[in-house]
Design a protein around this motif. Structure first.
Motif, PDB file in Angstrom:
ATOM      1  N   ALA A  45      33.222  34.481  40.307  1.00  0.00           N
ATOM      2  CA  ALA A  45      34.159  33.505  40.861  1.00  0.00           C
ATOM      3  C   ALA A  45      34.977  32.822  39.775  1.00  0.00           C
ATOM      4  N   ALA A  46      34.405  32.640  38.579  1.00  0.00           N
ATOM      5  CA  ALA A  46      35.103  31.935  37.511  1.00  0.00           C
ATOM      6  C   ALA A  46      36.227  32.752  36.896  1.00  0.00           C
ATOM      7  N   THR A  47      36.435  33.995  37.314  1.00  0.00           N
ATOM      8  CA  THR A  47      37.591  34.780  36.866  1.00  0.00           C
ATOM      9  C   THR A  47      38.797  34.558  37.758  1.00  0.00           C
ATOM     10  N   VAL A  48      38.664  33.708  38.782  1.00  0.00           N
ATOM     11  CA  VAL A  48      39.753  33.394  39.713  1.00  0.00           C
ATOM     12  C   VAL A  48      39.981  31.883  39.701  1.00  0.00           C
ATOM     13  N   ALA A  49      41.249  31.476  39.628  1.00  0.00           N
ATOM     14  CA  ALA A  49      41.613  30.062  39.745  1.00  0.00           C
ATOM     15  C   ALA A  49      42.839  29.952  40.634  1.00  0.00           C
ATOM     16  N   VAL A  50      42.925  28.860  41.394  1.00  0.00           N
ATOM     17  CA  VAL A  50      44.054  28.691  42.311  1.00  0.00           C
ATOM     18  C   VAL A  50      44.484  27.226  42.320  1.00  0.00           C
ATOM     19  N   THR A  51      45.796  27.021  42.365  1.00  0.00           N
ATOM     20  CA  THR A  51      46.390  25.706  42.571  1.00  0.00           C
ATOM     21  C   THR A  51      47.259  25.779  43.818  1.00  0.00           C
TER      22      THR A  51
END
Length: 394
Positions: free
Chosen positions: A249-255
């Motif tokens: 999960a920590a390989t994905v980030a979203v704003t």
């Protein structure tokens, strides 16, 4: 206080419906995405941005305290959570409550009587801690637990029919993936009392969220999908894929506007509203993404653990700087103008504008896996190897 399972709530008439189906609401089951202040998620925010306006040490640093912990399977966890003056630290078979002064406040263990019903066995913690109000949430095999933030005791739990793939908290709603009855489902559960808000069939693993989109990955292929966090309706499907969604999960980030993903030495920026890629950047790595991490602030910072490299990529997809960093571990966070990088024995502070190292400390006598550094109140808290520690300005 007595805590109840979902089955016990049903038996006492607390709600109506059939366990494993679509439950009627009890209490306030309306979704509210508004976030309280504070580092209540393992990556700082529901979107995994690992960034905060708070600052830790900026130029020099010293270790304030360190505490030894159990290190079994520490690689399964991404980070810590924080509530007032308590840190919530996950380990393989227990959740630790540690004061911000380094005092051990409680140890909450899945195998103890207060966690269990008749003929049940719990052996491990299966998710990072997340905090909403007076509860700290963790998964343990076939249940999601709400633990009292003051003493770590279970107060209520939500039962499913398999181990839980992942948990994401957004506002007052928890999202989890598990068997419900005989079918895999993505579930939205109210954080105030465990009421089901909605259910979407299929094995979709939640990885990150904003008020506009819940990003989930299909378990079989890792394809990313955008889900409406209020209703469970699918908004988009992307060609981006994650490896082992429950562990990456920590390989994905979203704003609100953008979605970032790093895999196989390539950073991709996509539109958060459609899932369509805007640009990709080849990090010139060896193709391995084991332990790679992102932090998103004014720029996107990528930590490639195997390549021992930290890079800053601007919003247009251009590299601003890149540097070698010896012995990094599985954690990166941004606080103010400093990047905090977990190392195998402690913490490195890096100037976010130039990539120059400002300090490096090694509080852990035995090196090992790290987690995302937690930045708050002029300090950084972290885990490296067998040690949890606080670092502040020297």
């Amino acid at each position: 206080m007595v805590y109840f399972t979902r089955r016990q709530f049903l038996a006492t008439g607390g709600i109506s419906g059939v366990f494993g189906g679509v439950l009627s609401k009890f209490g306030d089951a309306s979704h509210n995405p508004v976030e309280a202040e504070g580092w209540r998620h393992p990556q700082a925010t529901p979107g995994n941005t690992a960034a905060t306006d708070d600052t830790g040490p900026q130029t020099t640093a010293e270790v304030q305290w360190q505490l030894q912990i159990d290190t079994a399977a520490q690689w399964r966890f991404s980070g810590l959570a924080h509530h007032e003056d308590t840190l919530f630290v996950p380990t393989h078979n227990r959740l630790l409550g540690v004061s911000t002064d380094g005092e051990r406040r409680f140890v909450s263990e899945p195998g103890t009587e207060r966690w269990l019903g008749p003929d049940e066995e719990r052996t491990q913690i299966d998710s990072d801690p997340r905090v909403f109000g007076k509860w700290c949430f963790v998964a343990s095999q076939a249940a999601l637990y709400a633990l009292d933030v003051t003493d770590g005791r279970p107060r209520w739990r939500y039962d499913v029919n398999s181990s839980i793939d992942a948990v994401v908290l957004l506002g007052n709603t928890l999202y989890l993936s598990a068997l419900q009855g005989s079918e895999h489902a993505l579930l939205a559960i109210g954080a105030k009392g465990g009421e089901q808000v909605w259910r979407r069939d299929g094995r979709l693993v939640p990885v990150a969220a904003t008020p506009n989109v819940l990003v989930a990955a299909t378990e079989q292929t890792g394809t990313l999908r955008g889900i409406d966090p209020a209703t469970g309706d699918q908004l988009w499907r992307s060609e981006l894929r994650v490896s082992a969604a429950s562990l990456q999960a920590a390989t994905v980030a979203v704003t609100d506007e953008m979605l970032w993903h790093v895999r196989g030495g390539v950073l991709t920026a996509a539109d958060a509203g459609t899932g369509e890629p805007r640009w990709t950047f080849d990090l010139d790595g060896d193709g391995s993404d084991r332990g790679d991490r992102l932090a998103v602030a004014d720029q996107t910072y990528v930590l490639e653990v195997d390549a021992e490299r930290l890079s800053a990529i601007d919003p247009n997809g251009d590299r601003q700087w890149s540097r070698h960093l010896a012995n990094p571990s599985r954690g990166i966070a941004v606080g103010g103008e400093t990047i905090y990088v977990a190392t195998q024995t402690g913490l490195a502070g890096i100037d976010s504008a130039t990539g120059e190292q400002r300090f490096r400390v090694s509080p852990a006598p035995t090196g090992g896996d790290g987690v995302t550094p937690l930045v708050t109140d002029d300090s950084v808290y972290g885990v490296s190897g067998d040690t949890i520690y606080e670092v502040s300005e020297a």
